[in-house]
Motif scaffolding. Structure first.
Motif, PDB file in Angstrom:
ATOM      1  N   UNK A  44       0.803  -1.236   0.000  1.00  0.00           N
ATOM      2  CA  UNK A  44       0.000   0.000   0.000  1.00  0.00           C
ATOM      3  C   UNK A  44       0.830   1.276   0.000  1.00  0.00           C
ATOM      4  N   UNK A  45       2.037   1.210   0.552  1.00  0.00           N
ATOM      5  CA  UNK A  45       2.878   2.416   0.597  1.00  0.00           C
ATOM      6  C   UNK A  45       3.279   2.891  -0.791  1.00  0.00           C
ATOM      7  N   UNK A  46       3.194   1.996  -1.795  1.00  0.00           N
ATOM      8  CA  UNK A  46       3.575   2.360  -3.160  1.00  0.00           C
ATOM      9  C   UNK A  46       2.399   2.870  -3.980  1.00  0.00           C
ATOM     10  N   UNK A  47       1.199   2.771  -3.419  1.00  0.00           N
ATOM     11  CA  UNK A  47       0.025   3.236  -4.146  1.00  0.00           C
ATOM     12  C   UNK A  47      -0.977   2.126  -4.361  1.00  0.00           C
ATOM     13  N   UNK A  64      -0.563   1.997  -9.776  1.00  0.00           N
ATOM     14  CA  UNK A  64       0.546   1.234 -10.354  1.00  0.00           C
ATOM     15  C   UNK A  64       0.247   0.908 -11.811  1.00  0.00           C
ATOM     16  N   UNK A  65      -1.008   0.588 -12.126  1.00  0.00           N
ATOM     17  CA  UNK A  65      -1.393   0.299 -13.512  1.00  0.00           C
ATOM     18  C   UNK A  65      -1.178   1.528 -14.393  1.00  0.00           C
ATOM     19  N   UNK A  66      -1.497   2.705 -13.866  1.00  0.00           N
ATOM     20  CA  UNK A  66      -1.302   3.937 -14.639  1.00  0.00           C
ATOM     21  C   UNK A  66       0.183   4.226 -14.868  1.00  0.00           C
ATOM     22  N   UNK A  67       0.996   3.954 -13.861  1.00  0.00           N
ATOM     23  CA  UNK A  67       2.443   4.164 -14.027  1.00  0.00           C
ATOM     24  C   UNK A  67       3.022   3.181 -15.040  1.00  0.00           C
ATOM     25  N   UNK A  68       2.529   1.960 -15.024  1.00  0.00           N
ATOM     26  CA  UNK A  68       2.971   0.979 -16.018  1.00  0.00           C
ATOM     27  C   UNK A  68       2.533   1.395 -17.415  1.00  0.00           C
ATOM     28  N   UNK A  69       1.341   1.928 -17.540  1.00  0.00           N
ATOM     29  CA  UNK A  69       0.859   2.403 -18.834  1.00  0.00           C
ATOM     30  C   UNK A  69       1.792   3.475 -19.387  1.00  0.00           C
ATOM     31  N   UNK A  70       2.244   4.356 -18.519  1.00  0.00           N
ATOM     32  CA  UNK A  70       3.168   5.406 -18.956  1.00  0.00           C
ATOM     33  C   UNK A  70       4.484   4.834 -19.462  1.00  0.00           C
ATOM     34  N   UNK A  71       4.826   3.620 -19.010  1.00  0.00           N
ATOM     35  CA  UNK A  71       6.052   2.961 -19.467  1.00  0.00           C
ATOM     36  C   UNK A  71       5.785   1.944 -20.565  1.00  0.00           C
ATOM     37  N   UNK A  72       4.539   1.918 -21.094  1.00  0.00           N
ATOM     38  CA  UNK A  72       4.237   1.070 -22.235  1.00  0.00           C
ATOM     39  C   UNK A  72       3.782  -0.334 -21.910  1.00  0.00           C
ATOM     40  N   UNK A 107      -7.377  -4.862  -9.449  1.00  0.00           N
ATOM     41  CA  UNK A 107      -8.587  -5.420  -8.868  1.00  0.00           C
ATOM     42  C   UNK A 107      -8.476  -5.358  -7.348  1.00  0.00           C
ATOM     43  N   UNK A 108      -9.566  -5.151  -6.690  1.00  0.00           N
ATOM     44  CA  UNK A 108      -9.632  -5.155  -5.220  1.00  0.00           C
ATOM     45  C   UNK A 108      -8.567  -4.280  -4.573  1.00  0.00           C
ATOM     46  N   UNK A 109      -8.436  -3.070  -5.075  1.00  0.00           N
ATOM     47  CA  UNK A 109      -7.611  -2.076  -4.419  1.00  0.00           C
ATOM     48  C   UNK A 109      -6.134  -2.155  -4.705  1.00  0.00           C
ATOM     49  N   UNK A 110      -5.449  -3.123  -4.105  1.00  0.00           N
ATOM     50  CA  UNK A 110      -3.987  -3.132  -4.169  1.00  0.00           C
ATOM     51  C   UNK A 110      -3.414  -4.205  -5.086  1.00  0.00           C
ATOM     52  N   UNK A 111      -4.256  -4.938  -5.787  1.00  0.00           N
ATOM     53  CA  UNK A 111      -3.780  -6.060  -6.599  1.00  0.00           C
ATOM     54  C   UNK A 111      -3.781  -5.704  -8.082  1.00  0.00           C
ATOM     55  N   UNK A 112      -2.741  -6.119  -8.793  1.00  0.00           N
ATOM     56  CA  UNK A 112      -2.747  -6.041 -10.251  1.00  0.00           C
ATOM     57  C   UNK A 112      -2.711  -7.467 -10.800  1.00  0.00           C
ATOM     58  N   UNK A 113      -3.370  -7.635 -11.937  1.00  0.00           N
ATOM     59  CA  UNK A 113      -3.406  -8.933 -12.599  1.00  0.00           C
ATOM     60  C   UNK A 113      -2.498  -8.921 -13.819  1.00  0.00           C
ATOM     61  N   UNK A 114      -1.735  -9.981 -13.968  1.00  0.00           N
ATOM     62  CA  UNK A 114      -0.852 -10.131 -15.122  1.00  0.00           C
ATOM     63  C   UNK A 114      -1.258 -11.394 -15.867  1.00  0.00           C
ATOM     64  N   UNK A 115      -1.656 -11.229 -17.126  1.00  0.00           N
ATOM     65  CA  UNK A 115      -2.100 -12.376 -17.925  1.00  0.00           C
ATOM     66  C   UNK A 115      -1.880 -12.067 -19.397  1.00  0.00           C
ATOM     67  N   UNK A 169       9.409  -3.670 -12.375  1.00  0.00           N
ATOM     68  CA  UNK A 169      10.430  -3.436 -11.352  1.00  0.00           C
ATOM     69  C   UNK A 169      10.774  -1.953 -11.257  1.00  0.00           C
ATOM     70  N   UNK A 170      10.821  -1.268 -12.405  1.00  0.00           N
ATOM     71  CA  UNK A 170      11.152   0.161 -12.394  1.00  0.00           C
ATOM     72  C   UNK A 170      10.063   0.971 -11.702  1.00  0.00           C
ATOM     73  N   UNK A 171       8.805   0.618 -11.961  1.00  0.00           N
ATOM     74  CA  UNK A 171       7.698   1.313 -11.306  1.00  0.00           C
ATOM     75  C   UNK A 171       7.718   1.095  -9.806  1.00  0.00           C
ATOM     76  N   UNK A 172       7.976  -0.135  -9.405  1.00  0.00           N
ATOM     77  CA  UNK A 172       7.993  -0.451  -7.970  1.00  0.00           C
ATOM     78  C   UNK A 172       9.179   0.183  -7.255  1.00  0.00           C
ATOM     79  N   UNK A 173      10.235   0.421  -8.002  1.00  0.00           N
ATOM     80  CA  UNK A 173      11.419   1.050  -7.397  1.00  0.00           C
ATOM     81  C   UNK A 173      11.229   2.555  -7.253  1.00  0.00           C
TER      82      UNK A 173
END
Length: 401
Positions: free
Chosen positions: A348-351, A356-364, A370-378, A396-400
């Motif tokens: 939660x401290x990272x958002x 996080x999905x929006x930051x990943x979108x900015x990186x392509x 889903x459910x607040x703090x979870x992202x799905x990868x498929x 990894x770059x977004x999380x860092x």
């Protein structure tokens, strides 16, 4: 205002706000990659919630669709057409069953499974009329029709939609003892997702599915497996139930069955289960249409090669190894999943998952929260290891930070 902004503004003005999509407007797609209206490319790490298991613009599927478009696309079920028998035969064989009842969407297929189970309960098991009970799991996601949300535990899905349909009992997912206690003489079916996708890719405890299979067989109750997201190669096997050598009484299929080209869903079961239906009792104008059957037949042919199940296994092992390294770093609290499918709980401290999905979108890279703090990868199962690694590098770059 650029093309993206104009498109989003028009969608917001004239489209009902039942979704909150990421602010990207896709124009073209190929394989595991999307291109927006501005020409920017994105790695698709969601694959239409598994509808695009075989990638965007899969040539075999497009060729099958184009060939059928030139012949006949719809007859309704008032008449036979020359693709229907082959589709039903091939899909029944893939599932090890005898009969197929085709529909269009996953929710339609779940409704069909519910109606079938109740009808079987009354006509075969002998349950008194109006007393049939179906047991489901908490945190389930089977669709959003009025009946389906009646047995959802998602308050957001249920809000302002009552009154709800009776006849369902909810037990904790993965709790075999609770399930056994809930089964009574009026129980006609247990409806479960072998992996709960929308809930955050929640995995059942080892042996749970096999336990459900034993219990339902002993108590003369149908086991209905909702393999709409988990099936057709996503977890590294044709069906997620295969990981425990479980064959349910009824498969509910959708999403990848249409290859991301057309909506196709189906209920597949033995003749003594689906045989309870009689003409006029259930149907669909578009269900089992020639175009849908042509595309689905090609999907089945692709699955029979085993290529995509093997890819999901091999690349999935790599995906989960790399994601597992993030757990305990302060960035990721947990990772779950199987094959090319993962739920990642972000600290939660990272958002939030959305942030996080929006930051990943900015990186392509495109994922979904889903459910607040979870992202799905498929990602599509056609993704290369190099592209998968690039996507993980962006995570990894977004999380860092």
């Amino acid at each position: 205002m650029n093309a993206t902004e104009r498109s989003i503004a028009a969608a917001e003005a004239h489209g009902a706000h039942n979704y909150h999509p990421l602010p990207v407007v896709v124009a073209t797609a190929e394989g595991a990659w999307l291109t927006d209206v501005e020409g920017r490319r994105y790695l698709d790490m969601l694959a239409g919630y598994s509808a695009l298991n075989f990638g965007h613009g899969n040539r075999r599927l497009l060729d099958a669709a184009k060939a059928q478009l030139e012949r006949v696309t719809l007859t309704s079920r008032a008449f036979h057409h020359d693709r229907f028998a082959d589709f039903c035969t091939e899909l029944a064989e893939l599932c090890g069953k005898e009969m197929v009842l085709p529909m269009n969407t996953g929710a339609e297929a779940i409704e069909t499974a519910v109606k079938t189970a109740r009808k079987w309960g009354y006509r075969v098991k002998g349950v008194p009329d109006g007393r049939a009970k179906i047991i489901v799991a908490n945190n389930n996601f089977h669709g959003r029709t009025t009946t389906i949300i009646s047995f959802s535990t998602d308050a957001e899905a249920r809000a302002d939609h009552g009154p709800f349909t009776p006849g369902f009992e909810i037990v904790p997912y993965g709790d075999l003892a609770a399930l056994e206690s809930a089964v009574d003489e009026h129980t006609v079916a247990v409806l479960l997702e072998p992996v709960q996708g929308e809930a955050g890719v929640l995995m059942p405890p080892p042996g749970y599915l096999a336990g459900v299979r034993r219990l339902t067989a002993e108590r003369n109750v149908l086991f209905i497996a909702d393999e709409i997201q988990s099936g057709l190669g996503r977890t590294g096997r044709t069906f997620a139930c295969d990981h425990e050598d479980v064959v349910p009484d009824m498969y509910v299929l959708g999403k990848a069955l249409g290859g991301g080209v057309v909506p196709v869903s189906a209920v597949v079961a033995s003749a003594d289960v689906l045989g309870v239906h009689r003409p006029g009792e259930h149907g669909s104008t578009f269900g089992g249409n020639p175009l849908a059957c042509a595309v689905a037949l090609e999907v089945i042919a692709i699955l029979k090669t085993g290529e995509f199940q093997e890819r999901a296994t091999r690349l999935g092992e790599h995906l989960h190894h790399e994601l597992g390294l993030l757990v305990g770093t302060g960035a990721v609290e947990a990772v779950r999943g199987r094959g090319l499918w993962a739920g990642v709980d972000i600290a939660p401290s990272l958002g939030t998952g959305r942030e996080v999905s929006e930051r990943l979108m900015e990186r392509g890279v495109l994922v979904k929260d889903t459910h607040g703090s979870t992202i799905r990868i498929a990602p599509p199962l056609v993704i290369s290891k190099e592209d998968l690694d690039w996507g993980l590098e962006q995570l990894r770059a977004v999380l860092a930070g």
